[in-house]
Enzyme design. Sequence first.
Site, mmCIF file in Angstrom:
data_model
loop_
_atom_site.group_PDB
_atom_site.id
_atom_site.type_symbol
_atom_site.label_atom_id
_atom_site.label_comp_id
_atom_site.label_asym_id
_atom_site.label_seq_id
_atom_site.Cartn_x
_atom_site.Cartn_y
_atom_site.Cartn_z
ATOM 1 C CG ASP A 25 -0.408 -0.348 2.434
ATOM 2 O OD1 ASP A 25 0.815 -0.211 2.555
ATOM 3 O OD2 ASP A 25 -1.004 -0.736 3.328
ATOM 4 C CD GLU B 185 -8.532 1.316 7.898
ATOM 5 O OE1 GLU B 185 -8.114 0.157 8.578
ATOM 6 O OE2 GLU B 185 -7.983 2.338 8.260
ATOM 7 C CG ASN C 218 -8.376 -1.135 12.235
ATOM 8 O OD1 ASN C 218 -7.706 -1.792 11.709
ATOM 9 N ND2 ASN C 218 -8.931 -0.037 11.442
ATOM 10 C CG HIS D 145 -5.620 -2.157 8.927
ATOM 11 N ND1 HIS D 145 -5.462 -0.577 9.138
ATOM 12 C CD2 HIS D 145 -4.389 -2.499 9.282
ATOM 13 C CE1 HIS D 145 -4.591 -0.432 9.256
ATOM 14 N NE2 HIS D 145 -3.571 -1.412 9.430
HETATM 15 P P1 PGA Z 1 2.500 -1.420 12.623
HETATM 16 O O1 PGA Z 1 1.328 -1.564 11.658
HETATM 17 O O2 PGA Z 1 3.202 -2.610 12.096
HETATM 18 O O3 PGA Z 1 2.906 -0.227 12.763
HETATM 19 O O4 PGA Z 1 1.960 -1.900 14.003
HETATM 20 C C1 PGA Z 1 0.877 -2.687 11.145
HETATM 21 C C2 PGA Z 1 -0.425 -2.431 10.411
HETATM 22 O O5 PGA Z 1 -1.036 -1.611 10.500
HETATM 23 O O6 PGA Z 1 -0.855 -3.259 9.430
#
Ligand code: PGA
Length: 241
Positions: free
Chosen positions: A67, A142, A135, A137
């Site tokens: 992404d 999302e 959450n 995702h």
């Molecule tokens: P993070 O993000 O490794 O910074 O916790 C993971 C994500 O949002 O997929």
Amino acid sequence: MQVYVYRNEEQVAKAASMIFASVISEKPDAVLGLATGSTPIPTYKRLISLNKDGYIDFSRIRTYNLDEYVGLSPEHPASYRYFMNEQLFDHINIDKNNTHVPSGLGDVEKNAEDYDAAIERAGGIDLQLLGIGHNGHIGFNEPNPRAFIYKTNIITLTQSTIDANSRMFSCSDEVPRQAISLGIGGIMSSKRIILLATGRGKSSAVRDAVKGDITPLLPASILKAHNNVQFLLDEDAACLL
Ligand code: PGA
């Protein structure tokens, strides 16, 4: 889905880097799906060491990231292209022309279509690395009733993701509100998937992904429907299992 629990994030990174090493030794021109965020950084550090010590050769490897923020140029320090260069690509013997991050600039709908076509032309993703959001995702897919979209698409970020990612920006108002993300179908088409989660903050999302029903309200739950997925967790992330 197989779930492995390790003592700490260093052990998770060690296990993940060994999986990369074995996939690359079996297929030196493998297509890797890569992720940004804090979680994969220790794994990338290990991959850099393994490359420097001659155990992994990235010269024929191709990569596709999950992404990118809409509206950020590759030179912006919070862009995911910048992150990948800094955390991995600048330190290994990869051909940068073989590294791909979706573009959040210009006609993003067209960029999304082109991205899926490029992955298909490359033969699909051999190993997809994932993190998981608080959450639930994966990528920037999302939670919402329509989250199980097949193709790369433009996502409106939730407030919880904006808050979590504001640490990369000088204030939360600067966090872009949209991102371009590989879709759930693109992720699920990967031949093998490893999801890394570390820290207590991820424990409820991990529990719901592993033990709950498959639902677009917890996008990572779809991974249960894939036949080659491993969750690599530290004890904190696994504490509710
Ligand atoms: P993070 O993000 O490794 O910074 O916790 C993971 C994500 O949002 O997929």
